[in-house]
Motif scaffolding. Structure first.
Motif, PDB file in Angstrom:
ATOM      1  N   ASP A 159       0.829  -1.211   0.000  1.00  7.55           N
ATOM      2  CA  ASP A 159       0.000   0.000   0.000  1.00  7.55           C
ATOM      3  C   ASP A 159       0.861   1.257   0.000  1.00  7.55           C
ATOM      4  OD1 ASP A 159      -2.215  -1.620   0.009  1.00  7.55           O
ATOM      5  OD2 ASP A 159      -2.648  -1.359   2.138  1.00  7.55           O
ATOM      6  N   ALA A 160       1.951   1.236   0.766  1.00 10.41           N
ATOM      7  CA  ALA A 160       2.831   2.399   0.825  1.00 10.41           C
ATOM      8  C   ALA A 160       3.520   2.625  -0.520  1.00 10.41           C
ATOM      9  CB  ALA A 160       3.873   2.209   1.915  1.00 10.41           C
ATOM     10  N   LEU A 161       3.895   1.555  -1.200  1.00 12.26           N
ATOM     11  CA  LEU A 161       4.530   1.678  -2.509  1.00 12.26           C
ATOM     12  C   LEU A 161       3.561   2.245  -3.542  1.00 12.26           C
ATOM     13  CD1 LEU A 161       6.397  -1.733  -2.410  1.00 12.26           C
ATOM     14  CD2 LEU A 161       7.516   0.504  -2.513  1.00 12.26           C
ATOM     15  N   VAL A 162       2.316   1.779  -3.499  1.00 11.61           N
ATOM     16  CA  VAL A 162       1.294   2.311  -4.400  1.00 11.61           C
ATOM     17  C   VAL A 162       1.063   3.800  -4.128  1.00 11.61           C
ATOM     18  CG1 VAL A 162      -1.143   2.212  -5.036  1.00 11.61           C
ATOM     19  CG2 VAL A 162       0.175   0.098  -4.812  1.00 11.61           C
ATOM     20  N   ALA A 163       1.025   4.167  -2.844  1.00  8.50           N
ATOM     21  CA  ALA A 163       0.822   5.574  -2.485  1.00  8.50           C
ATOM     22  C   ALA A 163       1.976   6.442  -2.984  1.00  8.50           C
ATOM     23  CB  ALA A 163       0.680   5.704  -0.971  1.00  8.50           C
ATOM     24  N   LEU A 164       3.190   5.944  -2.893  1.00  4.45           N
ATOM     25  CA  LEU A 164       4.343   6.681  -3.424  1.00  4.45           C
ATOM     26  C   LEU A 164       4.220   6.873  -4.935  1.00  4.45           C
ATOM     27  CD1 LEU A 164       7.268   4.977  -1.470  1.00  4.45           C
ATOM     28  CD2 LEU A 164       6.495   7.335  -1.203  1.00  4.45           C
ATOM     29  N   ALA A 165       3.776   5.828  -5.618  1.00 11.59           N
ATOM     30  CA  ALA A 165       3.602   5.927  -7.069  1.00 11.59           C
ATOM     31  C   ALA A 165       2.507   6.940  -7.418  1.00 11.59           C
ATOM     32  CB  ALA A 165       3.265   4.555  -7.640  1.00 11.59           C
ATOM     33  N   GLU A 166       1.435   6.943  -6.674  1.00  8.44           N
ATOM     34  CA  GLU A 166       0.351   7.907  -6.920  1.00  8.44           C
ATOM     35  C   GLU A 166       0.853   9.336  -6.737  1.00  8.44           C
ATOM     36  OE1 GLU A 166      -3.538   5.245  -5.580  1.00  8.44           O
ATOM     37  OE2 GLU A 166      -2.452   6.432  -4.079  1.00  8.44           O
ATOM     38  N   ARG A 167       1.666   9.566  -5.724  1.00  4.17           N
ATOM     39  CA  ARG A 167       2.217  10.903  -5.494  1.00  4.17           C
ATOM     40  C   ARG A 167       3.186  11.287  -6.613  1.00  4.17           C
ATOM     41  NH1 ARG A 167       4.560  11.828   0.330  1.00  4.17           N
ATOM     42  NH2 ARG A 167       4.773  13.905  -0.613  1.00  4.17           N
ATOM     43  N   ALA A 168       3.934  10.325  -7.118  1.00  2.00           N
ATOM     44  CA  ALA A 168       4.864  10.615  -8.211  1.00  2.00           C
ATOM     45  C   ALA A 168       4.116  11.085  -9.454  1.00  2.00           C
ATOM     46  CB  ALA A 168       5.707   9.383  -8.525  1.00  2.00           C
ATOM     47  N   VAL A 169       2.960  10.485  -9.698  1.00  4.62           N
ATOM     48  CA  VAL A 169       2.150  10.896 -10.841  1.00  4.62           C
ATOM     49  C   VAL A 169       1.521  12.265 -10.596  1.00  4.62           C
ATOM     50  CG1 VAL A 169       0.127  10.332 -12.239  1.00  4.62           C
ATOM     51  CG2 VAL A 169       1.687   8.507 -11.506  1.00  4.62           C
ATOM     52  N   ALA A 170       0.883  12.429  -9.432  1.00  4.13           N
ATOM     53  CA  ALA A 170       0.129  13.643  -9.146  1.00  4.13           C
ATOM     54  C   ALA A 170       1.018  14.853  -8.881  1.00  4.13           C
ATOM     55  CB  ALA A 170      -0.784  13.399  -7.943  1.00  4.13           C
ATOM     56  N   GLU A 171       2.145  14.647  -8.201  1.00  5.48           N
ATOM     57  CA  GLU A 171       2.962  15.771  -7.758  1.00  5.48           C
ATOM     58  C   GLU A 171       4.232  15.979  -8.577  1.00  5.48           C
ATOM     59  OE1 GLU A 171       3.695  15.384  -3.554  1.00  5.48           O
ATOM     60  OE2 GLU A 171       1.644  14.696  -3.165  1.00  5.48           O
ATOM     61  N   ASP A 172       4.751  14.897  -9.178  1.00  2.40           N
ATOM     62  CA  ASP A 172       6.028  14.995  -9.889  1.00  2.40           C
ATOM     63  C   ASP A 172       5.882  14.954 -11.405  1.00  2.40           C
ATOM     64  OD1 ASP A 172       7.084  14.870  -7.306  1.00  2.40           O
ATOM     65  OD2 ASP A 172       7.330  12.699  -7.416  1.00  2.40           O
ATOM     66  N   GLY A 173       4.683  14.649 -11.885  1.00  6.05           N
ATOM     67  CA  GLY A 173       4.452  14.623 -13.324  1.00  6.05           C
ATOM     68  C   GLY A 173       4.964  13.393 -14.027  1.00  6.05           C
ATOM     69  N   ALA A 174       5.026  12.272 -13.328  1.00  2.00           N
ATOM     70  CA  ALA A 174       5.526  11.035 -13.949  1.00  2.00           C
ATOM     71  C   ALA A 174       4.530  10.493 -14.960  1.00  2.00           C
ATOM     72  CB  ALA A 174       5.787   9.988 -12.874  1.00  2.00           C
ATOM     73  N   ASP A 175       5.023  10.148 -16.134  1.00  2.00           N
ATOM     74  CA  ASP A 175       4.217   9.482 -17.161  1.00  2.00           C
ATOM     75  C   ASP A 175       4.275   7.967 -17.009  1.00  2.00           C
ATOM     76  OD1 ASP A 175       3.695  11.962 -18.557  1.00  2.00           O
ATOM     77  OD2 ASP A 175       5.745  11.844 -19.308  1.00  2.00           O
ATOM     78  N   VAL A 176       5.330   7.482 -16.373  1.00  2.00           N
ATOM     79  CA  VAL A 176       5.561   6.046 -16.190  1.00  2.00           C
ATOM     80  C   VAL A 176       6.142   5.842 -14.798  1.00  2.00           C
ATOM     81  CG1 VAL A 176       6.702   3.982 -17.079  1.00  2.00           C
ATOM     82  CG2 VAL A 176       6.101   5.833 -18.652  1.00  2.00           C
ATOM     83  N   ILE A 177       5.753   4.750 -14.157  1.00  2.00           N
ATOM     84  CA  ILE A 177       6.300   4.369 -12.857  1.00  2.00           C
ATOM     85  C   ILE A 177       7.201   3.156 -13.036  1.00  2.00           C
ATOM     86  CG2 ILE A 177       5.765   3.432 -10.572  1.00  2.00           C
ATOM     87  CD1 ILE A 177       5.092   6.394 -10.872  1.00  2.00           C
ATOM     88  N   VAL A 178       8.405   3.222 -12.469  1.00  2.00           N
ATOM     89  CA  VAL A 178       9.327   2.090 -12.446  1.00  2.00           C
ATOM     90  C   VAL A 178       9.419   1.595 -11.008  1.00  2.00           C
ATOM     91  CG1 VAL A 178      11.696   1.322 -12.797  1.00  2.00           C
ATOM     92  CG2 VAL A 178      10.661   2.947 -14.408  1.00  2.00           C
ATOM     93  N   LEU A 179       9.007   0.364 -10.773  1.00  2.00           N
ATOM     94  CA  LEU A 179       9.143  -0.252  -9.455  1.00  2.00           C
ATOM     95  C   LEU A 179      10.520  -0.900  -9.390  1.00  2.00           C
ATOM     96  CD1 LEU A 179       5.600  -1.815  -8.949  1.00  2.00           C
ATOM     97  CD2 LEU A 179       6.491   0.362  -8.085  1.00  2.00           C
ATOM     98  N   ALA A 180      11.384  -0.377  -8.520  1.00  2.00           N
ATOM     99  CA  ALA A 180      12.806  -0.701  -8.578  1.00  2.00           C
ATOM    100  C   ALA A 180      13.199  -1.761  -7.559  1.00  2.00           C
ATOM    101  CB  ALA A 180      13.638   0.560  -8.350  1.00  2.00           C
ATOM    102  N   GLY A 181      13.977  -2.714  -8.035  1.00  2.00           N
ATOM    103  CA  GLY A 181      14.577  -3.698  -7.154  1.00  2.00           C
ATOM    104  C   GLY A 181      14.027  -5.093  -7.336  1.00  2.00           C
ATOM    105  N   ALA A 182      14.914  -6.073  -7.241  1.00  2.00           N
ATOM    106  CA  ALA A 182      14.497  -7.466  -7.374  1.00  2.00           C
ATOM    107  C   ALA A 182      13.442  -7.876  -6.352  1.00  2.00           C
ATOM    108  CB  ALA A 182      15.718  -8.375  -7.281  1.00  2.00           C
ATOM    109  N   PRO A 183      13.465  -7.361  -5.107  1.00  2.00           N
ATOM    110  CA  PRO A 183      12.412  -7.743  -4.158  1.00  2.00           C
ATOM    111  C   PRO A 183      11.012  -7.317  -4.585  1.00  2.00           C
ATOM    112  CG  PRO A 183      14.306  -6.894  -2.972  1.00  2.00           C
ATOM    113  CD  PRO A 183      14.542  -6.610  -4.438  1.00  2.00           C
ATOM    114  N   LEU A 184      10.916  -6.403  -5.554  1.00  2.00           N
ATOM    115  CA  LEU A 184       9.599  -5.960  -6.044  1.00  2.00           C
ATOM    116  C   LEU A 184       9.218  -6.670  -7.344  1.00  2.00           C
ATOM    117  CD1 LEU A 184       9.699  -2.114  -5.353  1.00  2.00           C
ATOM    118  CD2 LEU A 184       9.018  -3.987  -3.846  1.00  2.00           C
ATOM    119  N   ALA A 185       9.950  -7.689  -7.730  1.00  2.00           N
ATOM    120  CA  ALA A 185       9.630  -8.413  -8.965  1.00  2.00           C
ATOM    121  C   ALA A 185       8.203  -8.930  -8.934  1.00  2.00           C
ATOM    122  CB  ALA A 185      10.596  -9.579  -9.150  1.00  2.00           C
ATOM    123  N   GLY A 186       7.437  -8.607  -9.955  1.00  2.00           N
ATOM    124  CA  GLY A 186       6.056  -9.063 -10.055  1.00  2.00           C
ATOM    125  C   GLY A 186       5.029  -8.100  -9.495  1.00  2.00           C
ATOM    126  N   LEU A 187       5.457  -7.113  -8.713  1.00  2.00           N
ATOM    127  CA  LEU A 187       4.491  -6.197  -8.110  1.00  2.00           C
ATOM    128  C   LEU A 187       3.798  -5.336  -9.162  1.00  2.00           C
ATOM    129  CD1 LEU A 187       3.207  -5.124  -5.527  1.00  2.00           C
ATOM    130  CD2 LEU A 187       5.089  -3.475  -5.347  1.00  2.00           C
TER     131      LEU A 187
END
Length: 248
Positions: A159-187
């Motif tokens: 949930d915290a990772l999704v919230a960070l991604a939402e803020r990146a889109v809304a506040e930082d202007g991200a067109d694409v989100i990259v979920l970084a790191g092998a521990p996040l594989a598949g997320l």
């Protein structure tokens, strides 16, 4: 049929299991996967020094197991040892960062990276800069809470990772989100419908890019900066590394 060697530069077998599960979902029918886990190093890489250790462990694994494969994947964000391996291996090499950034650039203009720790952010920024893409980086946002277990980050912090991604889109202007790191594989596959922009998974991107490179069957560089290193005296190196350096 592509034969891919996937190397986890961290010592965590549980993360290798995550990597393998997602790699098999992403791979084309008939692709053969070989998994390797670093024999020494750290549980997960956050710093430049840890990345140096991971690069050495990755080189050792490649020296021992790369023969007979069509491509090699460095399965840690930051791609420790990637460029160096391109000098000595005869087959294409790619990594989670490189593949994710290339995929992100095909899907939008600016991307944001969602990371598992604050400490890791400076190194990630340097990795983006090394690819010449700092101008397309919207932001790096990261978890600020301690990690209970590197293998359970998705369950503990989804949930915290999704919230960070939402803020990146809304506040930082991200067109694409990259979920970084092998521990996040598949997320990315799990949360793609929760976010309003494309979500990129480094591992699945690396598997698909590696399959493409294997199909293209490029020749090994014989000149330029990725030609084999010059022969010179050495000491204290493993037999595998010595064989890579001696190959002509």
């Amino acid at each position: 049929m592509a034969r891919l060697l996937i190397i986890n530069p961290n010592i965590s077998p549980s993360v290798t299991d995550l990597i393998e599960a997602e790699a098999r979902r992403a791979a084309s029918p008939g692709t053969v996967l070989t998994m390797a886990t670093a024999r020494f190093g750290v549980a997960y890489i956050e710093t430049r020094f840890e990345a140096m250790l991971g690069a050495h462990a990755t080189a050792e694994a490649a020296a021992e197991q790369a023969a007979g494969h069509d491509a090699v994947i460095v399965a840690a964000f930051g791609d420790p040892g990637l460029q160096a391996l391109r000098e000595v291996l005869p087959m294409p090499v790619t990594g989670l960062t490189e593949a994710a950034l290339m995929s992100a650039c095909l899907l939008g203009q600016r991307f944001s990276i969602i990371a598992i720790s604050t400490r890791i952010s400076a190194w990630y920024r340097e990795c983006v800069d090394a690819h010449g893409l700092l101008g397309r980086l919207a932001s790096i946002r990261s978890l600020g809470s301690p990690l209970r277990d590197v293998a359970s980050i998705q369950q503990d912090h989804r949930d915290a990772l999704v919230a960070l991604a939402e803020r990146a889109v809304a506040e930082d202007g991200a067109d694409v989100i990259v979920l970084a790191g092998a521990p996040l594989a598949g997320l990315a596959r799990q949360v793609r419908d929760l976010l309003p922009v494309p979500v990129v998974d480094g591992l699945s991107s690396a598997v698909r890019h590696a399959e493409t490179l294997a199909a293209l069957a490029p020749a090994k560089a014989r000149a330029g900066s990725f030609a084999l290193p010059p022969v010179k005296p050495n000491a204290g190196l493993s037999m595998g590394i010595q064989a890579l350096l001696a190959r002509r």
